[in-house]
Write a protein that holds these residues in place. Structure first.
Motif, short mmCIF file in Angstrom:
data_model
loop_
_atom_site.label_atom_id
_atom_site.label_comp_id
_atom_site.label_asym_id
_atom_site.label_seq_id
_atom_site.Cartn_x
_atom_site.Cartn_y
_atom_site.Cartn_z
N SER A 11 31.56 3.22 27.06
CA SER A 11 32.38 2.57 26.03
C SER A 11 31.50 2.04 24.90
CB SER A 11 33.20 1.43 26.62
OG SER A 11 34.16 1.93 27.53
N PHE A 12 30.34 1.46 25.26
CA PHE A 12 29.40 0.94 24.27
C PHE A 12 29.03 2.05 23.29
CE2 PHE A 12 24.92 0.11 23.05
CZ PHE A 12 25.06 -1.14 22.47
N TYR A 13 28.72 3.26 23.79
CA TYR A 13 28.36 4.38 22.94
C TYR A 13 29.56 4.92 22.16
CZ TYR A 13 23.58 4.38 24.52
OH TYR A 13 22.28 4.01 24.76
N GLU A 14 30.74 4.83 22.72
CA GLU A 14 31.94 5.23 21.96
C GLU A 14 32.12 4.33 20.74
OE1 GLU A 14 35.09 5.19 24.85
OE2 GLU A 14 34.45 7.09 25.74
N PHE A 15 31.86 3.04 20.92
CA PHE A 15 31.94 2.12 19.78
C PHE A 15 30.86 2.44 18.74
CE2 PHE A 15 34.16 -0.96 22.71
CZ PHE A 15 35.35 -1.01 21.98
N LEU A 16 29.66 2.83 19.20
CA LEU A 16 28.60 3.19 18.26
C LEU A 16 29.04 4.35 17.38
CD1 LEU A 16 25.26 2.92 20.27
CD2 LEU A 16 26.31 1.23 18.76
N LYS A 17 29.78 5.31 17.95
CA LYS A 17 30.30 6.43 17.15
C LYS A 17 31.18 5.91 16.01
CE LYS A 17 30.57 9.75 20.92
NZ LYS A 17 31.49 10.51 21.77
N GLU A 18 31.85 4.80 16.24
CA GLU A 18 32.70 4.18 15.22
C GLU A 18 31.89 3.24 14.32
OE1 GLU A 18 35.71 2.09 17.44
OE2 GLU A 18 36.35 3.90 18.49
N ARG A 19 30.57 3.21 14.54
CA ARG A 19 29.67 2.31 13.81
C ARG A 19 30.03 0.85 14.04
NH1 ARG A 19 26.78 5.86 11.79
NH2 ARG A 19 26.05 6.33 9.75
N ARG A 20 30.29 0.54 15.30
CA ARG A 20 30.62 -0.82 15.70
C ARG A 20 29.69 -1.20 16.85
NH1 ARG A 20 36.68 -0.80 17.27
NH2 ARG A 20 36.40 -3.05 17.33
N LEU A 21 29.03 -2.34 16.70
CA LEU A 21 28.16 -2.85 17.75
C LEU A 21 28.97 -3.86 18.55
CD1 LEU A 21 25.43 -3.01 19.11
CD2 LEU A 21 24.70 -4.63 17.35
N MET A 22 29.27 -3.49 19.79
CA MET A 22 30.14 -4.32 20.62
C MET A 22 29.41 -4.81 21.87
SD MET A 22 33.03 -4.27 18.95
CE MET A 22 34.36 -4.72 20.07
N GLY A 23 29.71 -6.05 22.21
CA GLY A 23 29.26 -6.63 23.46
C GLY A 23 30.50 -7.17 24.15
N ASN A 24 30.29 -7.97 25.17
CA ASN A 24 31.45 -8.64 25.74
C ASN A 24 31.17 -10.11 25.96
OD1 ASN A 24 29.86 -7.99 28.00
ND2 ASN A 24 31.55 -7.30 29.23
N LEU A 25 32.26 -10.86 25.94
CA LEU A 25 32.22 -12.32 26.02
C LEU A 25 32.92 -12.75 27.30
CD1 LEU A 25 31.64 -15.04 24.50
CD2 LEU A 25 34.00 -14.88 23.69
N CYS A 26 32.26 -13.63 28.06
CA CYS A 26 32.87 -14.19 29.26
C CYS A 26 33.82 -15.31 28.83
CB CYS A 26 31.80 -14.74 30.19
SG CYS A 26 32.47 -15.55 31.66
N GLU A 27 35.06 -15.19 29.20
CA GLU A 27 36.06 -16.20 28.85
C GLU A 27 35.86 -17.49 29.63
OE1 GLU A 27 38.19 -16.11 26.49
OE2 GLU A 27 38.48 -14.02 25.99
N GLU A 28 35.10 -17.42 30.74
CA GLU A 28 34.91 -18.61 31.58
C GLU A 28 33.77 -19.48 31.08
OE1 GLU A 28 34.97 -17.50 35.78
OE2 GLU A 28 36.40 -15.91 35.27
N CYS A 29 32.59 -18.89 30.79
CA CYS A 29 31.44 -19.72 30.39
C CYS A 29 30.96 -19.44 28.97
CB CYS A 29 30.29 -19.53 31.38
SG CYS A 29 29.44 -17.94 31.24
N LYS A 30 31.62 -18.49 28.29
CA LYS A 30 31.32 -18.15 26.88
C LYS A 30 29.99 -17.43 26.69
CE LYS A 30 35.20 -20.00 25.80
NZ LYS A 30 36.33 -19.22 26.18
N THR A 31 29.42 -16.87 27.75
CA THR A 31 28.20 -16.07 27.61
C THR A 31 28.53 -14.76 26.92
OG1 THR A 31 27.15 -17.06 29.54
CG2 THR A 31 26.37 -14.87 28.90
N LEU A 32 27.69 -14.38 25.97
CA LEU A 32 27.85 -13.14 25.23
C LEU A 32 26.82 -12.15 25.74
CD1 LEU A 32 29.43 -11.87 22.92
CD2 LEU A 32 27.80 -12.89 21.35
N MET A 33 27.27 -10.92 26.05
CA MET A 33 26.40 -9.91 26.64
C MET A 33 26.42 -8.63 25.83
SD MET A 33 27.77 -10.69 30.47
CE MET A 33 29.37 -11.14 29.81
N ALA A 34 25.25 -8.02 25.67
CA ALA A 34 25.15 -6.72 25.05
C ALA A 34 23.91 -6.04 25.62
CB ALA A 34 25.04 -6.84 23.53
N PRO A 35 24.04 -4.80 26.05
CA PRO A 35 25.26 -4.04 26.20
C PRO A 35 26.20 -4.72 27.20
CG PRO A 35 23.38 -2.81 27.10
CD PRO A 35 22.86 -4.08 26.53
#
Length: 130
Positions: A11-35
């Motif tokens: 999915s990370f690479y599919e977003f790159l095809k769209e020229r979007r750098l995406m990570g994910n955010l934990c809704e519990e502790c607000k940690t941001l992760m990439a990839p």
């Protein structure tokens, strides 16, 4: 829709095809992760959502690769850096727009911006001086 994509490298690479750098955010502790991860690296939580990253960051460290893997042999020598994104996570990527013949000009802490290049039919994340 973004929230339907699984938190995978694919999915990370599919977003790159769209020229979007995406990570994910934990809704519990607000940690941001990439990839993206399927479980939070801090609290092990599973309530995650996609988060679009700015693509801006600074260079934490780098190296010049002279002996490259086969698929990058024609690019050597090239620079690879660890980039700390302005949102916090760190990514490893090739650095373009820097002079690998004069590595003293590549400075730790220099501002960088994400860019996307097409190579062998794939979209590759790179960073360039901002």
């Amino acid at each position: 829709m973004d929230d339907e994509k699984p938190f995978t490298v694919k999915s990370f690479y599919e977003f790159l095809k769209e020229r979007r750098l995406m990570g994910n955010l934990c809704e519990e502790c607000k940690t941001l992760m990439a990839p993206p991860r399927i479980t939070c690296i801090e609290c092990r939580g599973k309530r995650l959502r996609w988060y679009q990253l700015s693509g801006k960051g600074i260079l934490e460290t780098f190296t010049i690769v002279h002996v490259a893997p086969t698929f990058l042999k024609d690019k050597a020598p090239y620079a690879v850096g660890i980039v700390r994104l302005s949102e916090g996570p760190m990514l490893t990527a090739r650095l373009l727009g820097v002079d690998v013949q004069r590595p003293k000009g590549i400075k730790i802490g220099m501002p960088l911006a994400a860019d996307y290049v097409e190579e062998d039919g794939k979209t590759v994340l790179v960073f360039k001086p901002a």
